[in-house]
Design a protein around this motif. Structure first.
Motif, PDB file in Angstrom:
ATOM      1  N   VAL A  33       0.856  -1.177   0.000  1.00  0.00           N
ATOM      2  CA  VAL A  33       0.000   0.000   0.000  1.00  0.00           C
ATOM      3  C   VAL A  33       0.894   1.228   0.000  1.00  0.00           C
ATOM      4  N   ASN A  36      -0.490   8.117   1.669  1.00  0.00           N
ATOM      5  CA  ASN A  36      -0.330   9.561   1.598  1.00  0.00           C
ATOM      6  C   ASN A  36       0.677  10.044   2.638  1.00  0.00           C
ATOM      7  N   THR A  70       2.863  -0.558   4.667  1.00  0.00           N
ATOM      8  CA  THR A  70       2.734   0.513   3.680  1.00  0.00           C
ATOM      9  C   THR A  70       4.076   1.132   3.321  1.00  0.00           C
ATOM     10  N   THR A  92      -1.764  -1.057  -3.976  1.00  0.00           N
ATOM     11  CA  THR A  92      -2.809  -0.039  -3.883  1.00  0.00           C
ATOM     12  C   THR A  92      -2.182   1.313  -3.599  1.00  0.00           C
ATOM     13  N   ASN A  94      -3.094   4.731  -2.137  1.00  0.00           N
ATOM     14  CA  ASN A  94      -4.132   5.443  -1.392  1.00  0.00           C
ATOM     15  C   ASN A  94      -4.301   6.869  -1.920  1.00  0.00           C
ATOM     16  N   ASN A  95      -5.356   7.528  -1.487  1.00  0.00           N
ATOM     17  CA  ASN A  95      -5.619   8.907  -1.891  1.00  0.00           C
ATOM     18  C   ASN A  95      -4.458   9.807  -1.466  1.00  0.00           C
ATOM     19  N   ALA A 119      -4.102  -0.685  -8.218  1.00  0.00           N
ATOM     20  CA  ALA A 119      -5.243   0.237  -8.218  1.00  0.00           C
ATOM     21  C   ALA A 119      -4.928   1.537  -7.503  1.00  0.00           C
ATOM     22  N   PHE A 120      -5.452   2.640  -8.068  1.00  0.00           N
ATOM     23  CA  PHE A 120      -5.430   3.951  -7.434  1.00  0.00           C
ATOM     24  C   PHE A 120      -6.761   4.161  -6.731  1.00  0.00           C
ATOM     25  N   ALA A 121      -6.724   4.615  -5.472  1.00  0.00           N
ATOM     26  CA  ALA A 121      -7.964   4.976  -4.781  1.00  0.00           C
ATOM     27  C   ALA A 121      -8.579   6.226  -5.385  1.00  0.00           C
ATOM     28  N   ASP A 122      -7.734   7.139  -5.866  1.00  0.00           N
ATOM     29  CA  ASP A 122      -8.190   8.388  -6.487  1.00  0.00           C
ATOM     30  C   ASP A 122      -7.527   8.504  -7.848  1.00  0.00           C
ATOM     31  N   THR A 123      -8.292   8.400  -8.916  1.00  0.00           N
ATOM     32  CA  THR A 123      -7.713   8.436 -10.259  1.00  0.00           C
ATOM     33  C   THR A 123      -7.225   9.827 -10.660  1.00  0.00           C
TER      34      THR A 123
END
Length: 218
Positions: A33, A36, A70, A92, A94-95, A119-123
């Motif tokens: 992960v 931020n 993380t 992953t 995170n934002n 995957a991005f939490a916020d594209t």
């Protein structure tokens, strides 16, 4: 550095070599992960003799590990090395508050999973490389991504199932997006490159890249 189950990476590493070739930082757990800002909850895992007999800055498959580990945004941004993050299962992002994870100049980023998703939490978030830095994303499962920017260098994305991308900008660098399933684009984003652009979906799957700002190379 590897973790038998998962990996938390914080701190600072410099793999530059004044009289040799630039080193590469390699991380290989089951799940990663990217968080931020900064974090230091598991810094001790990188200390010398943790576990007993292991050198400084090492997290190996045999170490074991439990819970979620993380890698901090600031760790990636402050590392003077090409970053390779490899996970058996998932990665992953995170934002990210400032919407950008900016690599050190002339450093490249590679994210790889064996079977799982990236995957991005916020594209709206993006990886940003400069100088000679490239970006490579290779997901064994789906790639659900945000943005990526280089300074006239390549961006390559492969996915074992589906791929969705955000804003991609490479200047004259090449863009390659390949997936076994369908390929799509986040609404309101764009792909801009004057370099070679290759987009290839699996047989019988759609490619949807019809956003108005797209400007592909040949």
């Amino acid at each position: 550095m590897s973790g038998k189950r998962t990996l938390d990476f914080t701190g600072s590493v410099d793999t530059s070599a004044p009289r040799g070739r630039l080193g590469t930082l390699l991380l290989d757990p089951d799940a990663i992960v990217i968080a931020n800002g900064g974090a230091a909850a598991d810094d001790a895992q990188l200390n010398n003799n943790v576990p007993a007999g292991q050198g400084t800055g090492q997290i190996l498959f045999a170490d074991g590990g439990a819970g979620t580990y993380t890698i901090s945004e600031t760790k990636i941004e402050g590392t003077n090395a090409n970053i390779i993050l490899q996970a058996n299962n998932s990665i992953t992002v995170n934002n990210i508050t400032d919407n950008a994870i900016t690599l050190t100049n002339n450093r490249s980023l590679t994210l790889q999973t064996t079977t799982g998703n990236i995957a991005f939490a916020d594209t709206a978030d993006a990886f940003v490389a400069s100088g000679t830095g490239t970006i490579t994303i290779s997901a064994g499962g789906a790639a659900s991504l945000g943005g990526m920017t280089t300074a006239n260098r390549a961006i390559a994305i492969t996915a074992g199932t589906t791929a969705s991308v955000g804003t991609i900008s490479t200047g004259s660098g090449a863009v390659s997006i390949t997936a076994s399933g369908l390929i799509s684009q986040v609404p309101g984003t764009s792909i801009t490159s004057s370099g070679t652009t290759t987009i290839a979906a699996g047989s019988g799957n759609n490619i949807t890249h019809n956003n108005a700002g797209n400007n592909f190379g040949t």
